[in-house]
Design an enzyme around this catalytic site. Structure first.
Site, PDB file in Angstrom:
ATOM      1  N   SER A   1       0.863  -1.183   0.000  1.00  0.00           N
ATOM      2  CA  SER A   1       0.000   0.000   0.000  1.00  0.00           C
ATOM      3  C   SER A   1       0.893   1.225   0.000  1.00  0.00           C
ATOM      4  CB  SER A   1      -0.841   0.001   1.282  1.00  0.00           C
ATOM      5  OG  SER A   1      -1.478   1.251   1.466  1.00  0.00           O
TER       6      SER A   1
ATOM      7  N   TYR B   1      -1.538  -0.453  10.735  1.00  0.00           N
ATOM      8  CA  TYR B   1      -1.684  -0.806   9.313  1.00  0.00           C
ATOM      9  C   TYR B   1      -0.431  -0.381   8.548  1.00  0.00           C
ATOM     10  CZ  TYR B   1      -3.705  -1.148   4.590  1.00  0.00           C
ATOM     11  OH  TYR B   1      -3.945  -1.474   3.273  1.00  0.00           O
TER      12      TYR B   1
END
Ligand code: NDP
Length: 239
Positions: A132, A145
């Site tokens: 990501s 995350y």
């Protein structure tokens, strides 16, 4: 028949799009996620769907061995399974951040551990990790995350160097916001509301097909060319 492509997280979002894409390209595909019925509903040709938890090596190994028995060795493993439970480590439920670490970090290693030895032996093969943009920079309420995705980048880059003596490619693709159910994993309603408010600045996330285009681009390069990393986001995504 073309070579076997194994895709984790194939029941939804990006992984589901990758399943359709590589099946359309004529590859046999092994689809892995917990919700088997969603993968079976795709009704793809030369496809095996298995309900597995990517953190459980025995489950992933059994599925890969069965698919390889039928279609030959894995040529491409795409580690796409992941969860995003936004929050702060001091206030968030232990189970939430623990499962995020397990799924996003251990989850890319299980399949890799199973297919990489043969790839090295055969001097061929590709592993693509879906990380990501949160693996390159930090965002509010993303600390764990981000940590998991920074780990995906670090693991990918270290492994790429480790296998550089062979013709095996280890690649990372880091998308910005993509239109998928990913945010629905987050349980904190205020955080979801703020995220959706921020998302308005980019109008909408990338279409999943754009991530599939990146994966195809990297994979279909000649084996001696390694597109090490792709970072892709909506042009209007400032962060
Ligand atoms: P989705 O929620 O649509 O898909 C997540 C997939 O991961 C599902 O197929 C889910 O299947 C699977 N999964 C989750 N946990 C497990 C597990 N323990 N074992 C097996 N499979 C699991 O989200 P996306 O498609 O958006 O996410 C795919 C990847 O892309 C993730 O790694 C995410 O971090 C990354 N990403 C997404 C972005 C976005 O904006 N959407 C941006 C940047 C990166 P099931 O629940 O059936 O097990």
């Amino acid at each position: 028949m073309k070579k076997l492509v194994v895709i984790t997280g194939a029941s939804s979002g990006i992984g589901k799009e990758l399943a359709k894409t590589f099946s359309k390209e004529g590859h046999p595909v092994l689809l892995l996620a917990r919700r088997k019925h969603l993968m079976e509903e795709l009704n793809l040709e030369n496809c095996i769907c298995k309900s597995v938890d990517v953190t459980k090596k025995e489950e992933v190994e059994k599925a890969i061995l069965e698919a390889e028995e039928k279609y030959g060795k894995t040529d491409l493993l795409i580690n796409c399974a992941g969860i995003m439970l936004l929050g702060k480590p001091d206030t968030q439920d232990y189970e939430e951040w623990a499962s995020m670490v397990d799924t996003n970090v251990k989850g890319i290693l299980t399949g890799t551990n199973i297919v990489l030895p043969n790839m090295i032996k055969e001097n061929n093969g590709t592993i693509i990790n879906i990380s990501s943009i949160a693996g390159r920079k930090t965002f509010n309420n993303h600390s764990v995350y981000c940590g998991t995705k920074f780990a995906v980048h670090a693991i990918t880059e270290s492994m790429r160097k480790e296998v550089a003596g062979s013709n095996v490619r280890i690649i990372v693709i880091a998308p910005g916001v993509v239109e998928t159910p990913l945010l629905s994993h987050t349980t904190d309603e205020k955080i979801k509301e703020d995220y959706n408010q921020w998302k308005k600045t980019i109008e909408s996330g990338l279409d999943v097909s754009k991530i599939a285009d990146c994966v195809k681009f990297a994979y279909y390069m000649p084996q001696d060319v390694c597109v090490r990393e792709i970072v892709i986001a909506k042009t209007k995504q400032e962060d």
